[in-house]
Motif scaffolding. Structure first.
Motif, mmCIF file in Angstrom:
data_model
loop_
_atom_site.group_PDB
_atom_site.id
_atom_site.type_symbol
_atom_site.label_atom_id
_atom_site.label_comp_id
_atom_site.label_asym_id
_atom_site.label_seq_id
_atom_site.Cartn_x
_atom_site.Cartn_y
_atom_site.Cartn_z
ATOM 1 N N ALA A 109 0.812 -1.224 0.000
ATOM 2 C CA ALA A 109 0.000 0.000 0.000
ATOM 3 C C ALA A 109 0.845 1.274 0.000
ATOM 4 O O ALA A 109 0.293 2.376 0.013
ATOM 5 C CB ALA A 109 -0.925 0.005 1.205
ATOM 6 N N TYR A 161 -0.323 2.770 9.796
ATOM 7 C CA TYR A 161 -1.592 2.077 10.049
ATOM 8 C C TYR A 161 -1.974 2.200 11.525
ATOM 9 O O TYR A 161 -3.098 2.580 11.873
ATOM 10 C CB TYR A 161 -1.459 0.599 9.701
ATOM 11 C CG TYR A 161 -1.645 0.249 8.244
ATOM 12 C CD1 TYR A 161 -2.580 0.896 7.450
ATOM 13 C CD2 TYR A 161 -0.895 -0.784 7.671
ATOM 14 C CE1 TYR A 161 -2.757 0.552 6.127
ATOM 15 C CE2 TYR A 161 -1.072 -1.142 6.341
ATOM 16 C CZ TYR A 161 -2.005 -0.473 5.572
ATOM 17 O OH TYR A 161 -2.185 -0.827 4.260
ATOM 18 N N PRO A 177 -2.965 1.434 -5.087
ATOM 19 C CA PRO A 177 -3.351 0.894 -3.785
ATOM 20 C C PRO A 177 -4.864 0.967 -3.579
ATOM 21 O O PRO A 177 -5.508 1.948 -3.955
ATOM 22 C CB PRO A 177 -2.605 1.804 -2.797
ATOM 23 C CG PRO A 177 -1.411 2.283 -3.563
ATOM 24 C CD PRO A 177 -1.902 2.449 -4.979
ATOM 25 N N TYR A 179 -6.844 1.565 -1.116
ATOM 26 C CA TYR A 179 -7.459 2.682 -0.387
ATOM 27 C C TYR A 179 -7.609 3.908 -1.271
ATOM 28 O O TYR A 179 -8.532 4.701 -1.096
ATOM 29 C CB TYR A 179 -6.654 3.041 0.864
ATOM 30 C CG TYR A 179 -5.243 3.509 0.603
ATOM 31 C CD1 TYR A 179 -4.962 4.812 0.238
ATOM 32 C CD2 TYR A 179 -4.181 2.626 0.737
ATOM 33 C CE1 TYR A 179 -3.668 5.236 -0.003
ATOM 34 C CE2 TYR A 179 -2.876 3.026 0.506
ATOM 35 C CZ TYR A 179 -2.624 4.328 0.130
ATOM 36 O OH TYR A 179 -1.337 4.729 -0.118
ATOM 37 N N TYR A 200 -6.120 -7.616 5.789
ATOM 38 C CA TYR A 200 -5.660 -6.247 6.000
ATOM 39 C C TYR A 200 -6.257 -5.242 5.024
ATOM 40 O O TYR A 200 -5.859 -4.069 5.031
ATOM 41 C CB TYR A 200 -4.136 -6.156 5.992
ATOM 42 C CG TYR A 200 -3.501 -6.747 7.249
ATOM 43 C CD1 TYR A 200 -3.868 -6.293 8.508
ATOM 44 C CD2 TYR A 200 -2.553 -7.762 7.171
ATOM 45 C CE1 TYR A 200 -3.292 -6.835 9.655
ATOM 46 C CE2 TYR A 200 -1.981 -8.306 8.308
ATOM 47 C CZ TYR A 200 -2.361 -7.837 9.542
ATOM 48 O OH TYR A 200 -1.810 -8.365 10.685
ATOM 49 N N GLN A 201 -7.216 -5.655 4.205
ATOM 50 C CA GLN A 201 -7.908 -4.694 3.359
ATOM 51 C C GLN A 201 -8.654 -3.668 4.209
ATOM 52 O O GLN A 201 -8.825 -2.512 3.803
ATOM 53 C CB GLN A 201 -8.889 -5.408 2.427
ATOM 54 C CG GLN A 201 -9.718 -4.488 1.535
ATOM 55 C CD GLN A 201 -8.858 -3.591 0.664
ATOM 56 O OE1 GLN A 201 -7.883 -4.055 0.086
ATOM 57 N NE2 GLN A 201 -9.204 -2.310 0.574
ATOM 58 N N ASN A 208 -6.786 -0.578 4.721
ATOM 59 C CA ASN A 208 -6.861 0.321 3.574
ATOM 60 C C ASN A 208 -8.193 1.057 3.543
ATOM 61 O O ASN A 208 -8.267 2.224 3.136
ATOM 62 C CB ASN A 208 -6.666 -0.470 2.282
ATOM 63 C CG ASN A 208 -5.231 -0.938 2.115
ATOM 64 O OD1 ASN A 208 -4.304 -0.259 2.533
ATOM 65 N ND2 ASN A 208 -5.049 -2.103 1.530
ATOM 66 N N ASP A 209 -9.262 0.385 3.969
ATOM 67 C CA ASP A 209 -10.573 1.042 4.007
ATOM 68 C C ASP A 209 -10.576 2.209 4.988
ATOM 69 O O ASP A 209 -11.260 3.215 4.772
ATOM 70 C CB ASP A 209 -11.660 0.034 4.384
ATOM 71 C CG ASP A 209 -11.994 -0.912 3.249
ATOM 72 O OD1 ASP A 209 -11.524 -0.680 2.123
ATOM 73 O OD2 ASP A 209 -12.731 -1.893 3.485
ATOM 74 N N PHE A 268 -8.024 4.172 5.644
ATOM 75 C CA PHE A 268 -7.388 5.262 4.903
ATOM 76 C C PHE A 268 -8.359 5.852 3.884
ATOM 77 O O PHE A 268 -8.445 7.072 3.708
ATOM 78 C CB PHE A 268 -6.133 4.760 4.184
ATOM 79 C CG PHE A 268 -4.854 5.030 4.923
ATOM 80 C CD1 PHE A 268 -4.454 6.322 5.199
ATOM 81 C CD2 PHE A 268 -4.046 3.991 5.339
ATOM 82 C CE1 PHE A 268 -3.265 6.581 5.873
ATOM 83 C CE2 PHE A 268 -2.861 4.227 6.018
ATOM 84 C CZ PHE A 268 -2.462 5.527 6.292
ATOM 85 N N ALA A 269 -9.087 4.986 3.187
ATOM 86 C CA ALA A 269 -10.025 5.444 2.155
ATOM 87 C C ALA A 269 -11.087 6.354 2.754
ATOM 88 O O ALA A 269 -11.435 7.393 2.168
ATOM 89 C CB ALA A 269 -10.677 4.250 1.470
#
Length: 608
Positions: free
Chosen positions: A278, A285, A417, A419, A524-525, A528-529, A531-532
């Motif tokens: 990412a 994180y 990435p 996110y 670990y998605q 990223n969500d 961050f999104a």
């Protein structure tokens, strides 16, 4: 694809929860009538017939073979440029076939042979592209040497090469990687979909119909009756609870397998690998989650005051929804709105809002590659507000693909990435809800839409909650302190409590680790969500402050592809620095301001 949970009332609202049965026809006659026009026209947009698609697969195979040939041997500048052009052609041809075959499968899952053919082509393409990357690493350094007058024809591939060099230390020998790939079914959570498909749920009566708590989850959780929503949530968790030990075993094996594979690739562990991919750090994180938890009082207070913002009976037909989404996009740019209008125009055959097949595997998804045609698929459209949110989100992805195509973005820069891409879909949700709220008539409708907009802004905390739960589960499993379902429940309850009141209000939700497919299929998605969601809130704050300045910059960001690190693209186009230690804090401060503004501007007669 939308992947965001909204914790509301007694249940979990999964905006892209998989489903395993055909969708019932919408109860609203006007909606049902319009939906008949929303079907893919695959012959217009892809191939005249299925037989033609099969016949032209040879073009894909030939393009892959040419890429494979050019990847052999020493790469001169001319050969590398030729190979990159071949890579672009092979990817574009493959993605068109892949999308076509997926859409056939989406509306009828008996079309499994096409999906298998696409998978086989994907494997060969991936192998050829990996060979090219290895060849560039072996003898391409001089071609990209800093200070050389390489020229624009080679410079456009510098970021691709820099990323290849960055990944080089984690590449395994081909034979070793093949062995690891063959072990995926044993090491990962690939058994999760089958386990879920075998679950049994007691039906819930609503509107004189028996509804399945999982298949009809969104519909039940939008029901105006608190008793029905409560019963649906209870029966949903009860269905998963029946296989609780099997879910626990699968998750624990998946975590341990992912950790082992990451270390084989010379990462510190699975978290380090996820962060590396990412383009962030594990510390970023953890700092993000800590900062969101520090501000969680904002969300917890809102949860205590507002219940079930999506449990309303308003419905919009597909044509009304398409017009509203396109109209909301005008605030960004007229060209942006025009892309939404074209995508969602039923006469274009690029949108399908209810596949007729007997088993439809997904609720909402959209094409994201710039191949010249994008599409959106949505199962079980009922026309409620959650459906509009899904439609806006997925349409945002499809529109970005078209914008990149029109800008001539190379396929190597077509994806970034997760996110980053996801932040664009989430922002489009906010743009739509903002438009609906600010143009609503009547105090009750204004109040409802204000609460819905607030809920999606505050989904930062939902995303962070799921991410923190997943991270805590991995930490506990890797430390050996979580060995069974009871341990996973306890870890979940503790991690969740820092972000929301959900488990305190409903103890059943400590079993959320069973319902989150990402924990099993995309580890670990959820990080990223988180961050999104923060990025979407940041875009929204900029959009509300000065839409005329934000619009052109955002269009440039969407159209430019992923030819640089996300932070560089964000800094260049929007002045956002994700690496700033205060990134999360600044964004959350803006979020608190947005929520305060929404609840200060109450319509006359609002009792809240």
């Amino acid at each position: 694809m939308v992947k965001a949970w909204i914790w509301a009332g007694s249940g979990v609202l999964g905006l892209a929860a998989p489903t395993i049965a055909a969708a019932p026809a919408p109860a609203n006659a006007a909606i049902a009538s319009e939906m008949r026009a929303y079907r893919f026209d695959l012959s217009r947009n892809f191939f005249a017939t299925f037989e033609q698609e099969i016949a032209t697969r040879s073009e894909v195979e030939a393009a892959i073979a040419e890429l494979d040939r050019l990847a052999d041997g020493t790469l001169t500048r001319a050969r590398l440029i030729e190979a990159m052009a071949a890579d672009d052609r092979a990817q574009r041809l493959f993605r068109k076939h892949d999308l076509y075959l997926f859409l056939r499968f989406a509306v009828d899952t008996r079309e499994e042979a096409g999906m298998a053919a696409a998978d086989a082509m994907r494997v060969r393409l991936r192998a050829a592209r990996t060979k090219l990357k290895r060849a560039a690493l072996a003898n391409g350094a001089a071609l990209f040497k800093t200070g050389m007058a390489a020229g624009a024809d080679i410079e456009r591939y510098r970021y691709w090469y820099d990323q290849a060099r960055r990944e080089a230390d984690h590449l395994l020998p081909v034979e070793q990687q093949q062995v690891i790939d063959s072990l995926d079914p044993l090491l990962g959570g690939v058994g999760y979909p089958q386990l879920v498909r075998n679950l049994q749920f007691a039906p819930v009566m609503a509107g004189g119909r028996k509804l399945d708590p999982r298949r009809d989850q969104a519909q039940l959780e939008a029901d105006k009756s608190p008793a029905i929503r409560e019963a649906a949530a209870h029966q949903l968790f009860a269905g998963y609870w029946a296989k609780r030990d099997q879910f626990a075993d699968l998750l624990i094996r998946s975590v341990k397998g992912g950790e082992a594979v990451a270390k084989l690739h010379r990462y510190g562990g699975a978290l380090d690998e996820a962060a590396f991919t990412a383009l962030v750090s594990p510390g970023q994180y953890r700092a993000l989650l800590t900062e969101v938890a520090r501000n969680a009082a904002t969300f917890k207070d809102w949860q205590r005051r507002v219940r079930d913002p999506f449990a309303r009976s308003a419905h919009w037909s597909p044509n009304e929804a398409a017009a509203m989404i396109a109209n909301s996009a005008k605030g960004i740019a007229p060209a942006y709105a025009a892309e939404f209008a074209q995508l969602l125009d039923p006469t274009n055959g690029r949108a399908d809002l209810a596949g007729p097949g007997p088993r439809v595997p997904i609720q909402g998804t959209a094409s994201v590659y710039p191949i010249g045609v994008s599409a959106i698929y949505m199962q079980n459209y009922q026309g409620d507000l959650l459906d509009l949110i899904i439609l806006a989100h997925e349409s945002g992805h499809a529109v970005q693909a078209q914008l990149m195509f029109r800008a001539g973005v190379p396929m190597i820069y077509a994806a970034g990435p997760g996110y980053f891409t996801e932040s664009f879909g989430r922002f489009q949700e906010l743009v739509l809800l903002d438009q609906l709220y600010r143009t609503a008539n009547g105090s009750k409708r204004v109040e409802w839409l204000r609460d819905a907009l607030a809920a999606r802004l505050l989904s930062v905390f939902n995303s962070a909650e799921e991410a923190a739960v997943e991270l805590a589960l991995h930490d506990a499993v890797n430390a050996g302190s979580a060995t069974g379902a009871d341990d996973l429940d306890a870890v979940t309850a503790k991690a969740s409590a820092a972000y929301s009141t959900q488990v305190a209000r409903n103890a059943e939700t400590r079993g959320m680790w069973m319902l989150s497919d990402g924990y099993y299929l995309a580890p670990y998605q959820e990080l990223n969500d988180a961050f999104a969601s923060l990025l979407a809130v940041r875009y929204y704050a900029m959009y509300r402050r000065d839409p005329t300045q934000f619009g052109p910059a955002y269009m440039a960001l969407l159209s430019g592809g992923y030819g640089d690190a996300p932070n560089a693209l964000l800094s260049r186009n929007l002045g956002i620095d994700m690496t700033d230690p205060d990134f999360a804090g600044i964004t959350l401060a803006a979020l608190r301001g947005q929520i305060d503004e929404l609840y200060r501007s109450l319509p006359e007669g609002d009792a809240r």
